[in-house]
Design an enzyme around this catalytic site. Structure first.
Site, PDB file in Angstrom:
ATOM      1  N   HIS A 197      -5.830   3.542  -1.533  1.00  0.00           N
ATOM      2  CA  HIS A 197      -7.172   3.844  -1.025  1.00  0.00           C
ATOM      3  C   HIS A 197      -7.525   5.244  -1.503  1.00  0.00           C
ATOM      4  CE1 HIS A 197      -9.927   4.168   2.806  1.00  0.00           C
ATOM      5  NE2 HIS A 197     -10.573   4.437   1.686  1.00  0.00           N
TER       6      HIS A 197
ATOM      7  N   HIS B  68      -3.792  -4.866   7.776  1.00  0.00           N
ATOM      8  CA  HIS B  68      -3.903  -3.749   8.713  1.00  0.00           C
ATOM      9  C   HIS B  68      -3.014  -3.959   9.925  1.00  0.00           C
ATOM     10  CE1 HIS B  68      -5.329  -0.032  10.332  1.00  0.00           C
ATOM     11  NE2 HIS B  68      -5.959   0.161   9.189  1.00  0.00           N
TER      12      HIS B  68
ATOM     13  N   ARG C  21      -9.712   7.985  -1.055  1.00  0.00           N
ATOM     14  CA  ARG C  21     -10.688   8.425  -0.052  1.00  0.00           C
ATOM     15  C   ARG C  21     -11.590   9.511  -0.597  1.00  0.00           C
ATOM     16  NH1 ARG C  21     -10.550   7.830   5.365  1.00  0.00           N
ATOM     17  NH2 ARG C  21      -9.170   6.201   6.101  1.00  0.00           N
TER      18      ARG C  21
ATOM     19  N   THR D 282      -8.264   3.367   8.268  1.00  0.00           N
ATOM     20  CA  THR D 282      -9.481   2.552   8.321  1.00  0.00           C
ATOM     21  C   THR D 282      -9.546   1.887   9.695  1.00  0.00           C
ATOM     22  OG1 THR D 282      -8.996   2.101   6.019  1.00  0.00           O
ATOM     23  CG2 THR D 282     -10.803   0.873   7.001  1.00  0.00           C
TER      24      THR D 282
ATOM     25  N   HIS E 138       0.845   6.170   1.999  1.00  0.00           N
ATOM     26  CA  HIS E 138       1.648   7.084   2.832  1.00  0.00           C
ATOM     27  C   HIS E 138       2.604   7.945   2.006  1.00  0.00           C
ATOM     28  CE1 HIS E 138      -0.034   5.656   6.417  1.00  0.00           C
ATOM     29  NE2 HIS E 138       1.017   5.156   7.035  1.00  0.00           N
TER      30      HIS E 138
ATOM     31  N   ARG F  97      -7.494  12.831   0.812  1.00  0.00           N
ATOM     32  CA  ARG F  97      -6.441  13.356   1.681  1.00  0.00           C
ATOM     33  C   ARG F  97      -5.045  12.880   1.281  1.00  0.00           C
ATOM     34  NH1 ARG F  97      -7.519   9.957   7.187  1.00  0.00           N
ATOM     35  NH2 ARG F  97      -9.585  10.827   6.970  1.00  0.00           N
TER      36      ARG F  97
ATOM     37  N   GLU G 137      -8.756   0.278  -2.936  1.00  0.00           N
ATOM     38  CA  GLU G 137      -9.613   0.290  -1.737  1.00  0.00           C
ATOM     39  C   GLU G 137     -10.540   1.478  -1.859  1.00  0.00           C
ATOM     40  OE1 GLU G 137      -7.387   0.556   1.874  1.00  0.00           O
ATOM     41  OE2 GLU G 137      -6.332  -1.300   1.497  1.00  0.00           O
TER      42      GLU G 137
ATOM     43  N   ASN H  10       0.852  -1.191   0.000  1.00  0.00           N
ATOM     44  CA  ASN H  10       0.000   0.000   0.000  1.00  0.00           C
ATOM     45  C   ASN H  10       0.893   1.249   0.000  1.00  0.00           C
ATOM     46  OD1 ASN H  10      -1.449   2.280   1.115  1.00  0.00           O
ATOM     47  ND2 ASN H  10      -3.082   0.880   1.670  1.00  0.00           N
TER      48      ASN H  10
ATOM     49  N   GLU I  96     -10.944  -9.542   2.968  1.00  0.00           N
ATOM     50  CA  GLU I  96      -9.659  -9.194   3.574  1.00  0.00           C
ATOM     51  C   GLU I  96      -9.904  -9.139   5.071  1.00  0.00           C
ATOM     52  OE1 GLU I  96      -7.400  -5.795   2.096  1.00  0.00           O
ATOM     53  OE2 GLU I  96      -6.527  -5.539   4.104  1.00  0.00           O
TER      54      GLU I  96
HETATM   55  N1  PXP Z   1      -5.977  -3.153   4.342  1.00  0.00           N
HETATM   56  C1  PXP Z   1      -6.863  -2.134   4.431  1.00  0.00           C
HETATM   57  C2  PXP Z   1      -8.266  -2.405   4.048  1.00  0.00           C
HETATM   58  C3  PXP Z   1      -6.458  -0.852   4.827  1.00  0.00           C
HETATM   59  O1  PXP Z   1      -7.357   0.146   4.899  1.00  0.00           O
HETATM   60  C4  PXP Z   1      -5.094  -0.639   5.154  1.00  0.00           C
HETATM   61  C5  PXP Z   1      -4.641   0.722   5.561  1.00  0.00           C
HETATM   62  O2  PXP Z   1      -4.699   1.593   4.504  1.00  0.00           O
HETATM   63  C6  PXP Z   1      -4.210  -1.728   5.042  1.00  0.00           C
HETATM   64  C7  PXP Z   1      -4.679  -2.980   4.659  1.00  0.00           C
HETATM   65  C8  PXP Z   1      -2.761  -1.586   5.329  1.00  0.00           C
HETATM   66  O3  PXP Z   1      -2.587  -1.327   6.698  1.00  0.00           O
HETATM   67  P1  PXP Z   1      -1.190  -0.836   7.207  1.00  0.00           P
HETATM   68  O4  PXP Z   1      -0.915   0.493   6.564  1.00  0.00           O
HETATM   69  O5  PXP Z   1      -1.372  -0.741   8.689  1.00  0.00           O
HETATM   70  O6  PXP Z   1      -0.181  -1.868   6.799  1.00  0.00           O
END
Ligand code: PXP
Length: 239
Positions: free
Chosen positions: A43, A191, A45, A101, A10, A49, A70, A7, A151
């Site tokens: 994601h 997550h 949003r 999330t 960030h 953001r 996402e 992901n 997931e």
């Molecule tokens: N899965 C989902 C559905 C998420 O919303 C996120 C966070 O954006 C992640 C996985 C990844 O989580 P993390 O950034 O804590 O690794």
């Protein structure tokens, strides 16, 4: 063997902190793929953001592995997904005020709208996953909603601070993974997974892919810091 979907939200968060053109999440996605990522996750949003519409469009053209979008189950997002055609949509709950999330999508409350979204996306050959808590009732509802996969939210386990809580939350994950597999749903997990907590998943063969962002981007900042400072120090010495 489970895959890794990285992901890159960030990277966009850092860019949006200055509202300029770098760091580029698409560049991070390319590097992640070169390093062995099996997929790239973003994601989009409602409040934009971090990830912007243009990021998703460019990623669609650039990502060579698979692009996982996402998104909330809203008509705006469904329109974007139908246009961009990601390789997988993961439906997530979304609150404007949350930092990330916070919990899985509650299908007891949202099953009918989620079912409609799934049907619309699947009609355009876009498979759909639902981000849900490791709860058997939620998994059964995901199955009834005709999701292709789930997931499993691993946050409660990853954030647990005591051994007892870790054991309890992880056993819920195991049960959720096994039940999803029994129902022939694909299973991703994500997550809060970091370089330490990932080790707990050894042997849980039913998991198709881990979705990881925060820990990887955090590690990248630190392992890249020395090189980045060295390069700038050299440029200053050469002035
Ligand atoms: N899965 C989902 C559905 C998420 O919303 C996120 C966070 O954006 C992640 C996985 C990844 O989580 P993390 O950034 O804590 O690794």
């Amino acid at each position: 063997m489970a895959g890794l979907a990285v992901n890159v939200d960030h990277i966009a968060t850092l860019r949006e902190a200055r509202k300029i053109h770098y760091p580029e999440p698409v560049a991070a996605a390319v590097l992640a793929e070169l390093a062995g990522a099996d997929g790239i996750v973003v994601h989009l949003r409602e409040d934009r953001r971090h990830i912007q519409d243009r990021d998703v469009r460019i990623l669609r053209q650039v990502v060579q592995t698979k692009l996982i979008l996402e998104m909330a189950s809203t008509s705006e997002m469904v329109g974007i997904a139908l246009d961009i055609k990601p390789d997988l949509v993961t439906l997530v709950p979304e609150k404007r005020e949350e930092l990330t999330t916070e919990g899985g999508l509650d299908l007891i409350v949202h099953k009918s709208v989620v079912s409609e979204t799934i049907a619309l996306l699947q009609d355009s050959s876009i498979p759909v996953s639902i981000f849900i808590d490791p709860d058997p009732d939620q998994i059964k509802l995901a199955y009834q909603a005709n999701a292709d996969m789930v997931e499993i939210h691993t946050g409660s386990f990853c954030d647990a601070t005591t051994t007892a809580k870790k054991e309890k939350t992880f056993s819920k994950i195991i049960d959720a993974v096994k039940l999803s597999n029994k129902l022939k749903l694909g299973v991703n997990a994500g997550h809060g997974i970091c370089y330490k907590t990932i080790k707990a998943f050894k042997g849980l063969k039913e998991i198709d892919e881990f979705s990881i962002g925060h820990s990887i981007v955090s590690r990248a900042v630190l392992v890249g810091m020395e090189k980045a400072v060295r390069e700038m120090a050299r440029l200053i010495k050469e002035l």
